[in-house]
Design an enzyme around this catalytic site. Structure first.
Site, PDB file in Angstrom:
ATOM      1  N   PRO A 298     -45.046  71.174 -52.106  1.00  0.00           N
ATOM      2  CA  PRO A 298     -43.902  71.459 -51.229  1.00  0.00           C
ATOM      3  C   PRO A 298     -42.924  72.514 -51.722  1.00  0.00           C
ATOM      4  O   PRO A 298     -41.762  72.228 -52.028  1.00  0.00           O
ATOM      5  CB  PRO A 298     -43.234  70.085 -51.109  1.00  0.00           C
ATOM      6  CG  PRO A 298     -43.539  69.423 -52.412  1.00  0.00           C
ATOM      7  CD  PRO A 298     -44.928  69.883 -52.768  1.00  0.00           C
ATOM      8  N   CYS A 299     -43.357  73.756 -51.719  1.00  0.00           N
ATOM      9  CA  CYS A 299     -42.476  74.853 -52.127  1.00  0.00           C
ATOM     10  C   CYS A 299     -41.325  75.056 -51.140  1.00  0.00           C
ATOM     11  O   CYS A 299     -40.302  75.644 -51.504  1.00  0.00           O
ATOM     12  CB  CYS A 299     -43.274  76.138 -52.300  1.00  0.00           C
ATOM     13  SG  CYS A 299     -44.296  76.595 -50.893  1.00  0.00           S
TER      14      CYS A 299
END
Length: 177
Positions: free
Chosen positions: A132-133
């Site tokens: 989850p950047c």
């Protein structure tokens, strides 16, 4: 990527945020690309088109976009430098619905002056959404770059904030076909 025993496969899916190209082999998911963004990719000629290797990935993405999944449980095989792999591992520890900053990740990794390097590694994440950047923001709380574009980052953060009505988009009436 892939091996003679496990050739690379690819499959495209429609989602509430646009088309995603999934790539991987029989062992793991190796990539997700935003095909409607500014950097769509063509699968390599040696890759085979197949949905079956991505059945679990597709199911988990569908549950995520429906607001029913908070943590992905998939075999992943991102390829990168040791530092990139360290950053991507740290990204996976950011809880659903939370955000953090590049500087905070650098501090967690014991590299207090490496926030720009963390940002660069974040930008090279080959498996966005699952790694989850999108949960990383600027130090002042501003949304910063995202491979799928800031509108998609905003939509993902809205989904995770518990305000899925902000996520709904009449232009996407039938996610996942």
């Amino acid at each position: 990527m892939g091996s003679a025993m496990h050739p690379m496969s690819w499959h495209e899916i429609d989602t509430p945020i646009g088309r995603l190209l999934l790539s991987g082999d029989a062992d793991a998911l190796r990539g997700i690309v935003f095909q409607d963004g500014s950097h769509p990719v063509q699968p390599e000629a040696a890759w085979r088109r197949a949905a079956e290797p991505f059945r679990e990935t597709i199911g988990q993405l569908k549950a995520y976009f429906a607001g029913e999944l908070r943590r992905f449980d998939l075999a992943l095989a991102p390829e990168g430098t040791p530092f990139q792999l360290e950053v991507w591992s740290a990204l996976r520890r950011i809880p659903y619905g939370d955000t953090t900053t590049y500087g905070e990740i650098a501090r967690r990794l014991g590299r207090t002056n490496a926030s720009r390097a963390v940002g660069a590694a974040n930008g090279r994440n080959p498996i966005p959404i699952v790694i989850p950047c999108h949960r990383v923001i600027g130090s002042g709380g501003s949304l910063t770059g995202f491979g799928g574009g800031l509108p998609i980052k905003r939509r993902l953060l809205s989904l995770e904030s518990g305000r899925p009505h902000l996520f709904a988009d009449a232009a996407s009436p039938s996610p996942f076909g």
